[in-house]
Design a protein around this motif. Structure first.
Motif, PDB file in Angstrom:
ATOM      1  N   GLY A 188      45.882  43.147  47.994  1.00 53.35           N
ATOM      2  CA  GLY A 188      45.490  41.802  47.598  1.00 53.35           C
ATOM      3  C   GLY A 188      45.967  40.781  48.605  1.00 53.35           C
ATOM      4  N   PHE A 189      45.351  39.588  48.564  1.00 55.40           N
ATOM      5  CA  PHE A 189      45.705  38.499  49.469  1.00 55.40           C
ATOM      6  C   PHE A 189      45.929  37.235  48.651  1.00 55.40           C
ATOM      7  CE2 PHE A 189      42.895  41.439  51.649  1.00 55.40           C
ATOM      8  CZ  PHE A 189      43.551  41.687  52.843  1.00 55.40           C
ATOM      9  N   ASP A 190      47.140  36.733  48.682  1.00 59.75           N
ATOM     10  CA  ASP A 190      47.440  35.455  48.047  1.00 59.75           C
ATOM     11  C   ASP A 190      47.372  34.376  49.126  1.00 59.75           C
ATOM     12  OD1 ASP A 190      48.127  33.664  46.048  1.00 59.75           O
ATOM     13  OD2 ASP A 190      50.265  33.884  46.399  1.00 59.75           O
ATOM     14  N   ARG A 191      46.491  33.406  48.928  1.00 58.30           N
ATOM     15  CA  ARG A 191      46.144  32.465  49.993  1.00 58.30           C
ATOM     16  C   ARG A 191      47.366  31.821  50.651  1.00 58.30           C
ATOM     17  NH1 ARG A 191      41.884  28.057  48.278  1.00 58.30           N
ATOM     18  NH2 ARG A 191      40.773  30.013  47.882  1.00 58.30           N
ATOM     19  N   PHE A 192      48.280  31.332  49.857  1.00 53.22           N
ATOM     20  CA  PHE A 192      49.439  30.630  50.412  1.00 53.22           C
ATOM     21  C   PHE A 192      50.724  31.458  50.333  1.00 53.22           C
ATOM     22  CE2 PHE A 192      46.539  27.263  48.874  1.00 53.22           C
ATOM     23  CZ  PHE A 192      46.254  26.674  50.100  1.00 53.22           C
ATOM     24  N   LYS A 193      50.588  32.736  49.988  1.00 55.38           N
ATOM     25  CA  LYS A 193      51.737  33.639  49.912  1.00 55.38           C
ATOM     26  C   LYS A 193      52.791  33.156  48.914  1.00 55.38           C
ATOM     27  CE  LYS A 193      50.281  36.552  53.045  1.00 55.38           C
ATOM     28  NZ  LYS A 193      49.910  37.952  52.708  1.00 55.38           N
ATOM     29  N   ASP A 194      52.370  32.377  47.899  1.00 50.91           N
ATOM     30  CA  ASP A 194      53.316  31.978  46.861  1.00 50.91           C
ATOM     31  C   ASP A 194      53.835  33.210  46.130  1.00 50.91           C
ATOM     32  OD1 ASP A 194      53.107  29.279  47.403  1.00 50.91           O
ATOM     33  OD2 ASP A 194      51.426  28.998  46.047  1.00 50.91           O
ATOM     34  N   THR A 195      52.964  34.209  45.985  1.00 47.12           N
ATOM     35  CA  THR A 195      53.384  35.506  45.460  1.00 47.12           C
ATOM     36  C   THR A 195      53.431  36.497  46.615  1.00 47.12           C
ATOM     37  OG1 THR A 195      52.312  35.075  43.324  1.00 47.12           O
ATOM     38  CG2 THR A 195      52.868  37.359  43.836  1.00 47.12           C
ATOM     39  N   PRO A 196      54.595  37.069  46.944  1.00 45.30           N
ATOM     40  CA  PRO A 196      54.669  38.049  48.038  1.00 45.30           C
ATOM     41  C   PRO A 196      53.721  39.226  47.796  1.00 45.30           C
ATOM     42  CG  PRO A 196      56.868  37.370  47.344  1.00 45.30           C
ATOM     43  CD  PRO A 196      55.912  36.805  46.340  1.00 45.30           C
ATOM     44  N   ASP A 197      53.252  39.842  48.878  1.00 48.71           N
ATOM     45  CA  ASP A 197      52.289  40.938  48.751  1.00 48.71           C
ATOM     46  C   ASP A 197      52.794  42.043  47.842  1.00 48.71           C
ATOM     47  OD1 ASP A 197      50.630  39.568  50.450  1.00 48.71           O
ATOM     48  OD2 ASP A 197      51.100  40.771  52.234  1.00 48.71           O
ATOM     49  N   ASP A 198      54.096  42.355  47.934  1.00 53.50           N
ATOM     50  CA  ASP A 198      54.610  43.472  47.142  1.00 53.50           C
ATOM     51  C   ASP A 198      54.825  43.110  45.670  1.00 53.50           C
ATOM     52  OD1 ASP A 198      56.760  41.795  47.487  1.00 53.50           O
ATOM     53  OD2 ASP A 198      58.149  43.352  48.176  1.00 53.50           O
ATOM     54  N   GLU A 199      54.571  41.842  45.300  1.00 51.60           N
ATOM     55  CA  GLU A 199      54.695  41.442  43.903  1.00 51.60           C
ATOM     56  C   GLU A 199      53.336  41.187  43.248  1.00 51.60           C
ATOM     57  OE1 GLU A 199      57.485  38.313  43.205  1.00 51.60           O
ATOM     58  OE2 GLU A 199      59.025  39.217  44.489  1.00 51.60           O
ATOM     59  N   LEU A 200      52.249  41.269  44.018  1.00 54.62           N
ATOM     60  CA  LEU A 200      50.923  41.192  43.418  1.00 54.62           C
ATOM     61  C   LEU A 200      50.706  42.389  42.505  1.00 54.62           C
ATOM     62  CD1 LEU A 200      48.768  40.111  46.497  1.00 54.62           C
ATOM     63  CD2 LEU A 200      49.321  38.697  44.515  1.00 54.62           C
ATOM     64  N   GLN A 201      49.966  42.189  41.428  1.00 59.27           N
ATOM     65  CA  GLN A 201      49.677  43.271  40.494  1.00 59.27           C
ATOM     66  C   GLN A 201      48.181  43.566  40.489  1.00 59.27           C
ATOM     67  OE1 GLN A 201      51.371  42.066  36.678  1.00 59.27           O
ATOM     68  NE2 GLN A 201      53.248  43.148  37.190  1.00 59.27           N
ATOM     69  N   PHE A 202      47.855  44.801  40.090  1.00 56.06           N
ATOM     70  CA  PHE A 202      46.462  45.246  40.142  1.00 56.06           C
ATOM     71  C   PHE A 202      46.096  46.002  38.863  1.00 56.06           C
ATOM     72  CE2 PHE A 202      48.245  45.099  44.375  1.00 56.06           C
ATOM     73  CZ  PHE A 202      47.294  44.391  45.101  1.00 56.06           C
ATOM     74  N   ALA A 203      44.819  45.913  38.520  1.00 56.61           N
ATOM     75  CA  ALA A 203      44.251  46.720  37.435  1.00 56.61           C
ATOM     76  C   ALA A 203      42.941  47.303  37.948  1.00 56.61           C
ATOM     77  CB  ALA A 203      44.017  45.881  36.185  1.00 56.61           C
ATOM     78  N   TRP A 204      42.544  48.461  37.419  1.00 59.12           N
ATOM     79  CA  TRP A 204      41.314  49.105  37.857  1.00 59.12           C
ATOM     80  C   TRP A 204      40.553  49.652  36.652  1.00 59.12           C
ATOM     81  CZ3 TRP A 204      40.921  54.073  36.232  1.00 59.12           C
ATOM     82  CH2 TRP A 204      42.113  54.765  35.971  1.00 59.12           C
ATOM     83  N   ARG A 205      39.274  49.934  36.863  1.00 57.05           N
ATOM     84  CA  ARG A 205      38.444  50.552  35.831  1.00 57.05           C
ATOM     85  C   ARG A 205      37.342  51.365  36.502  1.00 57.05           C
ATOM     86  NH1 ARG A 205      34.860  45.417  33.445  1.00 57.05           N
ATOM     87  NH2 ARG A 205      33.726  45.004  35.391  1.00 57.05           N
ATOM     88  N   LEU A 206      36.814  52.325  35.778  1.00 54.48           N
ATOM     89  CA  LEU A 206      35.706  53.151  36.249  1.00 54.48           C
ATOM     90  C   LEU A 206      34.473  52.882  35.401  1.00 54.48           C
ATOM     91  CD1 LEU A 206      37.314  56.658  36.987  1.00 54.48           C
ATOM     92  CD2 LEU A 206      36.449  54.999  38.655  1.00 54.48           C
ATOM     93  N   ASN A 207      33.334  52.670  36.061  1.00 55.38           N
ATOM     94  CA  ASN A 207      32.039  52.516  35.395  1.00 55.38           C
ATOM     95  C   ASN A 207      32.067  51.484  34.265  1.00 55.38           C
ATOM     96  OD1 ASN A 207      31.005  54.387  37.144  1.00 55.38           O
ATOM     97  ND2 ASN A 207      31.023  56.096  35.690  1.00 55.38           N
TER      98      ASN A 207
END
Length: 262
Positions: A188-207
Motif C-alpha cells: 500500500g501507499f499512504d500519500r503523506f506517509k502519516d501511516t508508516p508502510d509497515d503499519e498499513l493493514q490489508f484485507a482480501w477476498r476471492l470472487n
C-alpha cells in the motif's frame, strides 16, 4: 439506556437504583482493578482492566481483548468512541477497534511515546489524549513533588486525516496448475506517509466473497483452489481507518496445466 449505572475501581459495581451488586464473572474482574469504563450508543459495555486488557459485554456475553488480539498493552487507562470506532489508551500506546479487529498503533509515534493517560473522542471525531507520567510517578520512592514539572501533564488533540491509501498487487500468476496452490503479495501507499508502510493493514477476498479481517500481512498463500476462474481483490487502510475505495484486482485461472497454458 436501561438505566443501570456501572462503576469501575477495586471492584466492578452495578447499581439499579435500589441495590448495589458486585460483578464477579468473568473471574478476571475479581483479580484486579478496573480503571476505565465506557458504554456505546448500542448499549455495549467496555471495561478496562489494570493487567488483563479490555472486556466487552454485548449480547449478554463477555469478550476479552489483550495484546494477543492486537491491543497495544494490557494496562488500560481510557476508552472512548462509538460504534465501529473505539479508541483505547494503554501503557504501551493507543489502539483502535473497528468492530472486529484492532489497529495496534492508532496514533503517530511522537504522540504514542508521550501519551500515558486518559482519552476522549469528541463529536467531530477528534481524539484528546493526555500524558500523566508525572502525576503517576509521584508515588514512586525517592520522587518529590517539586521534581514533577508541570510540562509532564498536558493534553494533545489529534485530528485523523481523511486521505485513504492506495493498493497494489505486486506478485501473482494468472495461470495456476493443480492442486491450486499459489502465493499473492501486495503493498500500500499512504500519500503523506502519516501511516508508516509497515503499519498499513490489508484485507482480501476471492470472487466477490466476504472480506478477510484486516491485518498487516502483505501476502497470502492460497491452497487447494478448485478449478475455475478467480478474481482476487485487495484493499489497504491506514491507522485512521481510511480505506482504499478502489481495491487492487487480479484475475487468474486454476486448472490442468494443458488447460491453464491455453
Amino acid at each position: 439506556d436501561d438505566g443501570l449505572l456501572w462503576f469501575c475501581g477495586e471492584e466492578l459495581r452495578l447499581y439499579d437504583g435500589r441495590v448495589w451488586l458486585t460483578v464477579l464473572e468473568p473471574d478476571i474482574l475479581s483479580r484486579g482493578w478496573t480503571d476505565a469504563i465506557h458504554t456505546t450508543a448500542h448499549g455495549d459495555l467496555w471495561v478496562g482492566t489494570r493487567t488483563h486488557g479490555v472486556l466487552r459485554y454485548a449480547d449478554a456475553k463477555w469478550s476479552q481483548y489483550t495484546r494477543a488480539h492486537g491491543l497495544a498493552g494490557n494496562r488500560i487507562f481510557g476508552i472512548s468512541g462509538e460504534g465501529d470506532s473505539l479508541w483505547v489508551s494503554t501503557n504501551e500506546g493507543v489502539s483502535r477497534f473497528d468492530g472486529s479487529s484492532w489497529v495496534t498503533r492508532a496514533l503517530p509515534a511522537e504522540i504514542e511515546s508521550a501519551s500515558s493517560g486518559l482519552l476522549q473522542v469528541d463529536r467531530q471525531g477528534n481524539v484528546w489524549v493526555s500524558s500523566q507520567t508525572g502525576f503517576r510517578n509521584r508515588v514512586k520512592p525517592g520522587i518529590s513533588p517539586a521534581a514533577l514539572a508541570e510540562k509532564e501533564i498536558w493534553t494533545i488533540r489529534y485530528q485523523p486525516d481523511r486521505s485513504a491509501p492506495e493498493t497494489e498487487i505486486t506478485l501473482g500468476t494468472d495461470r495456476i496448475s493443480r492442486p491450486g496452490n499459489t502465493v499473492f503479495a501486495w503493498r500500500g501507499f499512504d500519500r503523506f506517509k502519516d501511516t508508516p508502510d509497515d503499519e498499513l493493514q490489508f484485507a482480501w477476498r476471492l470472487n466477490g466473497g466476504a472480506w478477510s479481517a484486516f491485518d498487516t500481512q502483505t501476502f497470502n498463500l492460497f491452497r487447494n483452489l478448485e478449478d475455475g476462474r478467480y478474481r482476487l481483490d485487495v484493499v489497504a487502510r491506514d491507522r485512521d481507518l481510511n480505506t482504499d475505495a478502489t481495491p487492487a484486482s487480479f484475475e487468474f485461472r486454476v486448472g490442468p496445466m494443458s488447460q491453464a497454458s491455453r
